[in-house]
Every structure is written in C-alpha cells, then in structure tokens.
Write a protein that holds these residues in place. Sequence first.
Motif: not given
Length: 179
Positions: A63, A97-100, A103-104, A94, A107
């Motif tokens: 990722r 990667f199914q990030y909130n 977190e996005a 988001s 990254l």
Amino acid sequence: MHILGLILGFLIAVSVWTWRINAARKGFSEAAKMAKTASNLPRKVAFRYKSGKKGLALIEDPREAAAIVMMEIARARGGALTDGQTMTLRKEISHYFQYNEKEANELIEHAAWVTQTAPPPHETLKKLSHKLVSSQHLGPKEIVDLDAMLVAVSEAEGTPTRDQLALLQIYRDRVGLRT
C-alpha cells in the motif's frame, strides 16, 4: 598514642572498604550496561542493515508502494499537488485500501515525503512496480485495481500529460498489463 593509631587504622580500613564497595558498584554498573548493549545488539544490527539501504529499498508494504507510485503519477503533471489531485488520491486510497480519512492523509503525506528524496520518477516506478508484482499480498485483481487508481490520479486535473502517460506505460509494462 595507641588510641590515635587505632583511630587512624579504623579510618584507613573504612576508606579502603568504601573504595572497594564503590569499585564493585561501578563494576556491576558496567556489567549491566554491557548486558543491555548485548540485548540490543540484534536490533542495532537490523537498523544498520536497513540504514545502509536507500529510501525505496526500505519500502515493504504494497500500500505504501502504491501510494508512492500514485504520488509520482500526480507530480508528473508539474510538481506540486493540486487540490483536485489530493482529493483524488484520498478518495482512491480510502476506497481501495479501506482507510479512513486520517489514515489516507497520513499515507499521502508519507508518500509526498518519500518522493521528495526518491530517484527520478521513471526509476521509482520501475523499482516499485517490481516490488508490487513480487508481493505475495497482491494478486492480478489488485494490480489491475492499482492501474485504475493511477488512471484516476492522472486524470484528476483533466487529460493526462505525456509524462503521466509515460509513467503509466512504465507501470503497465512492468506488471504485464497490455493496453
């Protein structure tokens, strides 16, 4: 006179024993430091090994590699990220990667930091594409999904530039996608 000799002898004995106790305490302290150093040795060796590597060689998470590739595609338009590119990066990270959102954003910031010191974009894409293909965590679907993410990032500000298309082609060639 005998009393003075006894007092002097007593003081000398106390000072010798005090000196020996302090020497023993220092010895135990040094032994404890050596034991602590020995217990940290594997970690130090691993750190020295990793610090001997250059920036992209440290990337292990697919990722993270994908975010850096997306950042290189976005920056190929002309350097600094636009709001539209940042929003597209956040949306793609988001979603896939199914990030909130937090977190996005982290990254994206990390990818921006890495790309500032990375080699030229075409070299970065070659190295990271190889890492992505050789990752046991990614299958053909994820490789195609990343291609879709790269296309979305390249089109965030309109039609992709030649530089962006060239980087897309490098990725596709390296991962075995036919256009």
